[in-house]
Write a protein that holds these residues in place. Structure first.
Motif, PDB file in Angstrom:
ATOM      1  N   ARG A   1      -3.388   8.444   5.696  1.00  0.00           N
ATOM      2  CA  ARG A   1      -4.197   9.657   5.699  1.00  0.00           C
ATOM      3  C   ARG A   1      -5.567   9.434   5.049  1.00  0.00           C
ATOM      4  O   ARG A   1      -6.338  10.379   4.915  1.00  0.00           O
ATOM      5  CB  ARG A   1      -3.462  10.771   4.951  1.00  0.00           C
ATOM      6  CG  ARG A   1      -2.127  11.167   5.577  1.00  0.00           C
ATOM      7  CD  ARG A   1      -2.332  11.839   6.913  1.00  0.00           C
ATOM      8  NE  ARG A   1      -1.091  12.302   7.492  1.00  0.00           N
ATOM      9  CZ  ARG A   1      -0.559  13.491   7.295  1.00  0.00           C
ATOM     10  NH1 ARG A   1      -1.176  14.337   6.493  1.00  0.00           N
ATOM     11  NH2 ARG A   1       0.560  13.844   7.874  1.00  0.00           N
ATOM     12  N   SER A   2      -5.849   8.220   4.625  1.00  0.00           N
ATOM     13  CA  SER A   2      -7.102   7.942   3.933  1.00  0.00           C
ATOM     14  C   SER A   2      -8.286   8.088   4.894  1.00  0.00           C
ATOM     15  O   SER A   2      -8.287   7.529   5.993  1.00  0.00           O
ATOM     16  CB  SER A   2      -7.074   6.534   3.341  1.00  0.00           C
ATOM     17  OG  SER A   2      -8.342   6.173   2.845  1.00  0.00           O
ATOM     18  N   LYS A   3      -9.292   8.818   4.461  1.00  0.00           N
ATOM     19  CA  LYS A   3     -10.486   8.963   5.278  1.00  0.00           C
ATOM     20  C   LYS A   3     -11.234   7.643   5.402  1.00  0.00           C
ATOM     21  O   LYS A   3     -11.852   7.370   6.434  1.00  0.00           O
ATOM     22  CB  LYS A   3     -11.401  10.022   4.665  1.00  0.00           C
ATOM     23  CG  LYS A   3     -10.818  11.432   4.693  1.00  0.00           C
ATOM     24  CD  LYS A   3     -11.786  12.436   4.103  1.00  0.00           C
ATOM     25  CE  LYS A   3     -11.207  13.850   4.152  1.00  0.00           C
ATOM     26  NZ  LYS A   3     -12.134  14.855   3.564  1.00  0.00           N
TER      27      LYS A   3
ATOM     28  N   VAL B   1      -9.862   4.621   5.489  1.00  0.00           N
ATOM     29  CA  VAL B   1      -9.152   3.813   6.483  1.00  0.00           C
ATOM     30  C   VAL B   1      -9.482   4.279   7.895  1.00  0.00           C
ATOM     31  O   VAL B   1      -9.751   3.480   8.804  1.00  0.00           O
ATOM     32  CB  VAL B   1      -7.631   3.864   6.228  1.00  0.00           C
ATOM     33  CG1 VAL B   1      -6.867   3.200   7.369  1.00  0.00           C
ATOM     34  CG2 VAL B   1      -7.291   3.178   4.910  1.00  0.00           C
TER      35      VAL B   1
ATOM     36  N   TRP C   1       0.839  -1.190   0.000  1.00  0.00           N
ATOM     37  CA  TRP C   1       0.000   0.000   0.000  1.00  0.00           C
ATOM     38  C   TRP C   1       0.876   1.243   0.000  1.00  0.00           C
ATOM     39  O   TRP C   1       2.043   1.205   0.360  1.00  0.00           O
ATOM     40  CB  TRP C   1      -0.911   0.028   1.229  1.00  0.00           C
ATOM     41  CG  TRP C   1      -1.912  -1.081   1.279  1.00  0.00           C
ATOM     42  CD1 TRP C   1      -2.362  -1.824   0.232  1.00  0.00           C
ATOM     43  CD2 TRP C   1      -2.576  -1.589   2.443  1.00  0.00           C
ATOM     44  NE1 TRP C   1      -3.266  -2.761   0.653  1.00  0.00           N
ATOM     45  CE2 TRP C   1      -3.419  -2.640   2.014  1.00  0.00           C
ATOM     46  CE3 TRP C   1      -2.552  -1.259   3.796  1.00  0.00           C
ATOM     47  CZ2 TRP C   1      -4.222  -3.358   2.896  1.00  0.00           C
ATOM     48  CZ3 TRP C   1      -3.353  -1.961   4.675  1.00  0.00           C
ATOM     49  CH2 TRP C   1      -4.181  -2.996   4.236  1.00  0.00           C
TER      50      TRP C   1
ATOM     51  N   TRP D   1       0.774   6.940   2.086  1.00  0.00           N
ATOM     52  CA  TRP D   1      -0.263   7.943   2.298  1.00  0.00           C
ATOM     53  C   TRP D   1      -1.613   7.319   2.626  1.00  0.00           C
ATOM     54  O   TRP D   1      -2.576   8.048   2.890  1.00  0.00           O
ATOM     55  CB  TRP D   1      -0.391   8.831   1.066  1.00  0.00           C
ATOM     56  CG  TRP D   1       0.778   9.739   0.898  1.00  0.00           C
ATOM     57  CD1 TRP D   1       1.822   9.573   0.033  1.00  0.00           C
ATOM     58  CD2 TRP D   1       1.050  10.937   1.610  1.00  0.00           C
ATOM     59  NE1 TRP D   1       2.728  10.590   0.156  1.00  0.00           N
ATOM     60  CE2 TRP D   1       2.278  11.448   1.130  1.00  0.00           C
ATOM     61  CE3 TRP D   1       0.395  11.646   2.609  1.00  0.00           C
ATOM     62  CZ2 TRP D   1       2.837  12.620   1.611  1.00  0.00           C
ATOM     63  CZ3 TRP D   1       0.960  12.804   3.089  1.00  0.00           C
ATOM     64  CH2 TRP D   1       2.157  13.281   2.600  1.00  0.00           C
ATOM     65  N   SER D   2      -1.727   6.000   2.601  1.00  0.00           N
ATOM     66  CA  SER D   2      -2.981   5.368   3.000  1.00  0.00           C
ATOM     67  C   SER D   2      -3.294   5.636   4.470  1.00  0.00           C
ATOM     68  O   SER D   2      -4.443   5.518   4.891  1.00  0.00           O
ATOM     69  CB  SER D   2      -2.926   3.862   2.737  1.00  0.00           C
ATOM     70  OG  SER D   2      -1.844   3.260   3.424  1.00  0.00           O
TER      71      SER D   2
END
Length: 388
Positions: free
Chosen positions: A76-78, A80, A70, A73-74
């Motif tokens: 920072r995923s909303k 996640v 992955w 920056w995942s």
């Protein structure tokens, strides 16, 4: 008032002010013994969590990112973060769903939610119309795809993706795909169909013109401008300069030791090699090449360059001689001046903005700038042609 009494009053007031300032209020910064004391931090929910337990969770997340390839920056995923919050609120041990459930029922549910999300965009097609864009793509498995995208001033919506498989992309084949997409959207909602200038696309437009008289079939402006840049680059003298610049770039890019030396010692900017699918890559290449002109010249005359294996080859010696010629750099600058006005128009149209009413003016400005650059470079190119 006597002078002595006034002095006593001033001294008393000064002592009170100093004692008040030295007594720090709760939560404020103060000076004790000449050292500034920091304001105590307000406690929050993070103070109730064991730091070791949180660090272990962070490590497990890093392991999941690395194992599944992955993006960093995942984190920072909303999506996640929403999943983590929901799992915490669940309050019980939770097992992730199986691959079948994700790829089956949950994927269908996600598709339904996505359709509901784009439905307001589709509703705008009935009132303001839309443009149907047709283009050929290739995925990571090198499958040949035909993508049909509808868009207006709101946002683009993917209408259909067709895997052409073994079928040839003839005009009749493309006409069938476009006809199906227009009927799916509604022929009264489609204002124009935009395609590139390939012969099969022109054939498809002729096939559909009689069946949809209210639909305009328009050539892609970005593709037209890219063809103009290709035609400019195909001129003998310009092609020669571009080829020489490409040789210089690839000599460095194809040698790991040369790339390392260039990055470490001489320039933080990367050399750009031309691509096969990106518009205007030759202009991008020579623009960056001129930006690192000084670094390239300093590199080939440095002592470190003598230790690079490619510098001892015949090609390396020829490139060194070429980089130290003023005529070569003047030619690169002249070619860039000729091609950059068209490239700037290409950059303007190859983005999400409404430029239909500005295309004519932009092309007039590009014509004026190109003519001025051609006049300025005419003498140089004549001298260069005599020396060839």
């Amino acid at each position: 008032m006597p002078v002595g009494i006034r002095r006593n009053l001033r001294a008393t007031a000064k002592a009170e002010r100093s004692s008040t300032c030295s007594t720090a209020a709760p939560g404020s910064a103060s000076k004790i013994g000449g050292e500034r004391q920091s304001r105590p931090r307000q406690r929050d929910i993070r103070d109730l969590v064991d730091p070791k337990a949180r660090d272990h969770l962070d490590y497990l997340w890093a392991c999941a990112v690395a194992e599944n390839d992955w993006s960093f920056w995942s984190s920072r995923s909303k999506a996640v973060q929403a999943f983590v919050d929901a799992a915490v609120a669940y309050g019980k041990p939770y097992d992730l769903p199986s691959a079948y459930k994700v790829g089956g029922p949950l994927l269908k549910r996600l598709k339904a939610d996505s359709d509901a999300l784009v439905q307001p965009l589709k509703d705008t097609w009935k009132t303001v119309g839309c443009t149907l864009s047709v283009d050929g793509w290739s995925d990571l498995r090198s499958r040949s795809l035909v993508c049909l995208i509808a868009q207006n001033d709101t946002a683009p919506v993917l209408v259909e993706v067709v895997d052409s498989k073994t079928a040839k992309k003839t005009g009749v084949f493309l006409a069938g795909l476009i006809r199906s997409a227009i009927c799916k959207i509604g022929d009264s909602s489609v204002v124009q169909v935009v395609m590139d200038n390939a012969s099969n696309n022109r054939r498809a437009a002729l096939e559909l013109a009689d069946g949809f008289p209210r639909v305009f079939f328009t050539n892609c402006a970005a593709h037209c401008l890219d063809l103009m840049l290709q035609d400019l680059g195909a001129l003998d003298i310009i092609e020669q300069v571009l080829f020489q610049a490409h040789r210089c770039v690839m000599l460095v890019k194809n040698s790991s030791s040369a790339v390392t030396l260039f990055r470490k010692v001489f320039s933080e900017l990367e050399l750009v090699r031309p691509g096969t699918t990106r518009f205007g890559t030759q202009v991008i290449m020579i623009t960056r090449f001129l930006e690192v002109k000084s670094a390239m010249m300093r590199m080939v005359i440095s002592e470190e360059w003598k230790g690079v294996a490619v510098s001892k080859t015949k090609e390396g010696k020829n490139i060194k001689k070429l980089l130290l010629e003023d005529t070569f750099w003047e030619g690169v600058a002249a070619v860039l001046a000729l091609m950059k006005p068209v490239y700037e128009v290409l950059r303007a149209v190859d983005r999400r903005s409404l430029l239909m009413g500005r295309i004519y003016g932009l092309m007039l400005d590009a014509t004026v700038k190109t003519n001025a650059a051609a006049v300025a470079a005419e003498t140089f190119f004549q001298v260069l042609l005599r020396s060839v």
